[in-house]
Enzyme design. Structure first.
Site, short mmCIF file in Angstrom:
data_model
loop_
_atom_site.label_atom_id
_atom_site.label_comp_id
_atom_site.label_asym_id
_atom_site.label_seq_id
_atom_site.Cartn_x
_atom_site.Cartn_y
_atom_site.Cartn_z
N HIS A 109 -9.00 -1.02 -10.43
CA HIS A 109 -9.26 -0.37 -11.71
C HIS A 109 -10.67 0.17 -11.83
CE1 HIS A 109 -5.35 -1.73 -12.88
NE2 HIS A 109 -5.46 -1.15 -14.05
N GLU A 134 10.44 -14.94 12.48
CA GLU A 134 11.12 -14.06 11.55
C GLU A 134 10.76 -12.61 11.85
OE1 GLU A 134 13.60 -15.63 9.90
OE2 GLU A 134 12.78 -15.53 7.87
N LYS A 141 8.19 5.36 -14.22
CA LYS A 141 8.44 5.61 -12.80
C LYS A 141 8.57 4.30 -12.04
CE LYS A 141 6.86 8.52 -9.04
NZ LYS A 141 5.88 9.49 -8.57
N ASP A 142 7.73 3.31 -12.38
CA ASP A 142 7.84 2.00 -11.72
C ASP A 142 9.14 1.31 -12.10
OD1 ASP A 142 5.53 1.96 -10.16
OD2 ASP A 142 4.28 1.31 -11.82
N SER A 200 -6.55 4.66 -8.95
CA SER A 200 -5.76 4.96 -7.76
C SER A 200 -6.23 6.24 -7.09
CB SER A 200 -4.29 5.12 -8.14
OG SER A 200 -3.69 3.86 -8.29
C1 HEM Z 1 0.89 -9.49 -2.89
C2 HEM Z 1 0.61 -8.37 -2.29
C3 HEM Z 1 0.02 -7.13 -2.97
C4 HEM Z 1 0.11 -6.75 -4.28
C5 HEM Z 1 0.84 -7.46 -5.41
C6 HEM Z 1 -0.61 -5.50 -4.38
C7 HEM Z 1 -0.74 -4.79 -5.56
C8 HEM Z 1 -1.26 -3.52 -5.66
C9 HEM Z 1 -1.09 -2.64 -6.77
C10 HEM Z 1 -0.30 -2.96 -8.05
C11 HEM Z 1 -1.73 -1.47 -6.48
C12 HEM Z 1 -1.75 -0.18 -7.33
C13 HEM Z 1 -0.43 0.57 -7.13
C14 HEM Z 1 -0.30 1.19 -5.77
O1 HEM Z 1 -1.19 1.90 -5.33
O2 HEM Z 1 0.73 0.89 -5.09
C15 HEM Z 1 -2.35 -1.62 -5.19
C16 HEM Z 1 -3.14 -0.67 -4.54
C17 HEM Z 1 -3.68 -0.81 -3.27
N1 HEM Z 1 -3.41 -1.84 -2.38
FE1 HEM Z 1 -2.30 -3.47 -2.79
N2 HEM Z 1 -1.14 -5.16 -3.18
C18 HEM Z 1 -0.77 -6.13 -2.28
C19 HEM Z 1 -1.08 -6.15 -0.94
C20 HEM Z 1 -1.89 -5.22 -0.29
C21 HEM Z 1 -2.19 -5.24 1.11
C22 HEM Z 1 -1.65 -6.26 2.11
C23 HEM Z 1 -3.01 -4.17 1.36
C24 HEM Z 1 -3.65 -3.72 2.66
C25 HEM Z 1 -3.82 -4.42 3.72
C26 HEM Z 1 -3.23 -3.48 0.11
C27 HEM Z 1 -4.03 -2.36 -0.06
C28 HEM Z 1 -4.09 -1.59 -1.21
C29 HEM Z 1 -4.88 -0.38 -1.37
C30 HEM Z 1 -5.83 0.25 -0.34
C31 HEM Z 1 -4.62 0.11 -2.66
C32 HEM Z 1 -5.20 1.38 -3.31
C33 HEM Z 1 -4.25 2.50 -2.98
C34 HEM Z 1 -4.64 3.83 -3.54
O3 HEM Z 1 -5.12 3.89 -4.66
O4 HEM Z 1 -4.41 4.81 -2.80
N3 HEM Z 1 -2.54 -4.15 -0.87
N4 HEM Z 1 -2.04 -2.87 -4.71
#
Ligand code: HEM
Lengths: 282, 431
Positions: free
Chosen positions: B219, B291, B247-248, B223
């Site tokens: 935030h 797995e 959308k979500d 994004s």
């Molecule tokens: C429990 C696991 C995770 C949850 C609940 C989570 C949740 C989120 C959410 C809600 C967003 C904003 C929506 C979106 O861009 O899809 C986000 C963005 C992002 N997440 Fe995750 N995430 C998780 C795991 C990860 C992992 C494993 C990575 C990378 C190794 C990651 C990297 C990123 C990045 C780089 C963004 C920004 C994307 C952008 O704005 O282009 N996340 N995450």
């Protein structure tokens, strides 16, 4: 900037290090593959594709078949195999009345305690008891079966790939090893106390063919008890023992999916409507 | 923290006014996932997977807590209590299948989420911290899933635990004491099962904590988006609610349809039959495989087959397996191209689609296959490419590649023109 450059320089060197190490192994492997002859596995058959009443998304139990299968287990397999996760009370699910289950259980002998002396003894079964094991322990089981322990059958059809087909195919698959097979794989010849079966992954197992002749079991519903019929019936029964909730699971699935489909269509329409305000007009 | 045009929260009635002055929770929600959070208007469905990952984390916690009410972590009875849940507990079979398949779906959505991050280089400034926390989450997820798989105490549970803790045995000198310390014995048994259960219960809550940091960090810059061009003005964004809640919601519907189709109709398709055989330390399964979601990394582990100078092959494999994930921590500093999105990076795009993706597929297949030819040799080539891609190719192409022209703004990308276009200012560098 120079600091960042060095991060990348280190990365490149590390990357090349991993690459050389793994490709080195590749070269050794390639050399070995070229110079040595591959051992090769003994070929075994995949289970036959049979059809079952509980197949597919609308599958249901064929209770008459499950009852026949129980009879095969009871009269043949239970001599060697336990069914430890199944209780007599569960048999009500395959169409027996409470009284029948009570009588069935009472005819079995289960381990108990002598109420007067406290010594280990036996007693007639109750509906809450589980199918008893034919052997007191694994040592006795192995001693009676050429050192192989007959596995518990409760979960057998889930514990093998394509389990229902596998168990049925295995039971009707016993045969003499073919001459070509023995020529190509002399090690596939059954050793003492082992029996050839093309569906068993190493081709020889310690279970003597349990189902050998038509009429070995007398079915109450008049079905002719061929080896094929008995094999299928017991495989179906073991599918039920492995997952008594299988049919309920599929039946619960439909309303859930239909509801979700409905909800998803609504979600799609509201998404479209909300976004129409900011979508570029074509 | 947010864009200047973000809508302001206004408590409307007595209750929300009361709350806003004492515990402004409604304000927090409004600013986090409500109308007060402006989001790029051009996000593709690849931006749905973060929310889906959060959803599956909740599914895992809810089903897991219920399972824990009926499960007993004792090597004598663990397998039997699992069957008790399947047979005797009301809807126990549903809880167990939902939990087992929920783990798979959690990994599917997180892999797609990471894939999105890699293609659009979401890890670049100013989003490094989101990415780093994401990698931490991924490591925690792997540990949690590994320990969870041990709990039913089937054959693969036992032998998987033995093989994976055995990896620590490859460390010179201290390896074996470490392995014994981790397991609380020389082989997996009660001590190991109990601590795995304890940690398996704990870690999802740690993950939830790191997810909060992840979203907090998100935030700050907001994004990214498929063009990789940063938000410039209000016309580039829409409020999260109702646009992205809608959308979500649709994305969630699709995910749930697929998930419940698996749970109700193919609940064992992603599992291994051997885990329906009770653990037996005296009988080794023909092929020990983890797995499916660990297959690519398992393939890297097994790809190192010869000693490398003074490093034994096994140790080399262990180092490489951990390195293959840890190197993600360095990506923001390895890929220095000023352009984020793969859509505008011709060279990067080629290596991504024709190098990295095929290599990952090969690693996935080889990791699930027995350790024999041709799988070993294939996994060696793919492993070599994997390390070359991240550690050599990415750093080099980011300095030699000539990116394609970027749109001036998100508005221009969506509408074809942007009233505010200033000629000669049509790049939006990431750094
Ligand atoms: C429990 C696991 C995770 C949850 C609940 C989570 C949740 C989120 C959410 C809600 C967003 C904003 C929506 C979106 O861009 O899809 C986000 C963005 C992002 N997440 Fe995750 N995430 C998780 C795991 C990860 C992992 C494993 C990575 C990378 C190794 C990651 C990297 C990123 C990045 C780089 C963004 C920004 C994307 C952008 O704005 O282009 N996340 N995450």
């Amino acid at each position: 900037m120079t600091k960042l450059l060095s991060v990348r320089l280190v990365a490149i060197l590390v990357g090349l290090g991993f690459t050389v190490a793994v490709l080195w192994g590749f070269l050794v492997g390639a050399y070995n593959a070229a110079t040595e002859e591959a051992a090769g596995h003994v070929p075994y058959e995949h289970p036959k594709e049979l059809s079952w009443s509980f197949d597919g998304p609308f599958g249901k139990w064929d209770k008459a078949q499950l009852q026949r299968g129980l009879k095969v287990y009871d009269e043949v397999c239970s001599a060697c195999h336990s069914l430890k996760f199944v209780a007599f009370r569960d048999l009500e699910q395959i169409g027996y009345s409470e009284a029948m289950v009570k009588a069935y259980a009472a005819a079995k002998t289960v381990p108990g305690i002598d109420p007067n002396t406290g010594e280990a003894s036996t007693r007639p079964g109750l509906p809450t008891d589980y199918f008893p094991s034919p052997y007191p322990n694994n040592v006795a089981a192995a001693a009676a079966n050429n050192n192989a322990i007959p596995p518990d059958l409760s979960l057998m059809t889930k514990a093998r790939g394509d389990g229902t087909n596998y168990v049925a195919s295995l039971l009707m698959g016993y045969q003499e090893p073919s001459a070509e097979l023995l020529e190509e794989h002399p090690e596939a010849a059954p050793g003492p106390g082992l029996y050839h079966n093309p569906y068993f992954p190493n081709l020889n197992l310690a279970m003597a063919p349990p189902l050998t002749s038509t009429g070995q079991v007398t079915y109450d519903d008049g079905t002719e008890a061929t080896v094929e019929q008995m094999s299928k019936d017991v495989a179906a029964f073991l599918t039920w023992t492995a997952e008594p909730t299988l049919v309920k699971r599929k039946q619960t699935g439909w309303p859930v999916l239909i509801f979700l489909l409905f909800a998803t269509v609504l979600a799609y329409m509201s998404k479209k409507q909300i976004w129409s305000a900011v979508k570029p007009k074509k | 923290m947010s864009f200047p045009w973000a809508r302001q929260y206004e408590p409307k009635n007595g209750l929300t006014k009361f709350l806003d002055e004492r515990l402004p929770l409604p304000r927090l929600v409004y600013n986090a996932v409500g109308a007060g959070y402006p989001v790029p208007r051009n996000l593709s469905y690849f931006w749905n997977f973060g929310v889906l990952a959060g959803f599956f984390l909740v599914v895992q916690i809810v089903t897991g807590v219920v399972l824990a009410m009926h499960y007993a972590a004792n090597a004598q009875v663990a397998f039997a209590t699992t069957e008790h849940i399947m047979r005797d507990v009301n809807w126990g079979w549903l809880m167990r299948y939902a939990h087992a398949n929920g783990a798979s779906f959690f990994f599917i959505v997180v892999y797609l989420h990471i894939f999105r991050g890699l293609f659009y280089s979401s890890y670049k400034a100013p989003r490094e911290m989101i990415w780093l926390l994401g990698v931490v989450i991924f490591l925690l997820m792997m540990a949690t899933a590994f320990m969870g798989y041990v709990l039913p105490w089937g054959q693969m549970s036992f032998w998987g635990a033995k093989v994976i803790t055995g990896l620590f045995g490859a460390i010179p000198l201290v390896g074996e004491p470490i392995q014994v310390w981790l397991l609380g014995g020389f082989a997996p048994d009660n001590a190991a099962l109990n601590r795995f259960f304890s940690l398996h219960f704990l870690l999802p809550f740690v993950i939830a904590g790191v997810v909060i940091l992840h979203i907090w960090a998100l935030h700050i810059p907001g994004s990214s988006n498929p063009t990789g061009v940063e938000v410039k003005s209000e016309s580039d964004t829409v409020p999260f609610h109702p646009y992205y809640t809608a959308k979500d919601g649709f994305g969630l519907g699709i995910a749930l349809l697929l998930y419940f189709a698996m749970v109700f109709f193919l609940p064992n398709a992603l599992g291994h039959p051997d885990n329906y055989i009770e653990a037996n330390p005296l009988s080794t399964p023909a092929h020990i495989v983890p797995e499916w979601y660990f297959w690519p990394f398992y393939a890297i582990l097994r790809a190192f087959t010869v000693d490398f100078f003074f490093v034994p092959a096994k140790l080399m494999g262990v180092i490489a397996m951990f390195a293959s994930i840890l190197l993600w921590f360095f990506l923001p500093w390895l890929d220095k191209s000023p352009v984020r999105s793969g859509h505008y990076r011709p060279l990067f795009r080629k290596f991504f689609w024709f190098g990295l993706i095929p290599a990952m597929i090969v690693l996935f297949i080889c990791g699930g296959a027995p350790a024999e030819e041709p799988y070993v040799m294939l996994s060696q080539i793919a492993t070599a490419y994997y390390f070359l891609h991240f550690l050599v190719i990415l750093p080099i192409i980011s300095s030699v590649e000539k990116p394609e022209p970027l749109p001036y703004s998100i508005t221009e990308a969506v509408l074809g023109s942007d009233k505010k276009v200033v000629k000669g200012e049509n790049t939006s560098p990431a750094v």
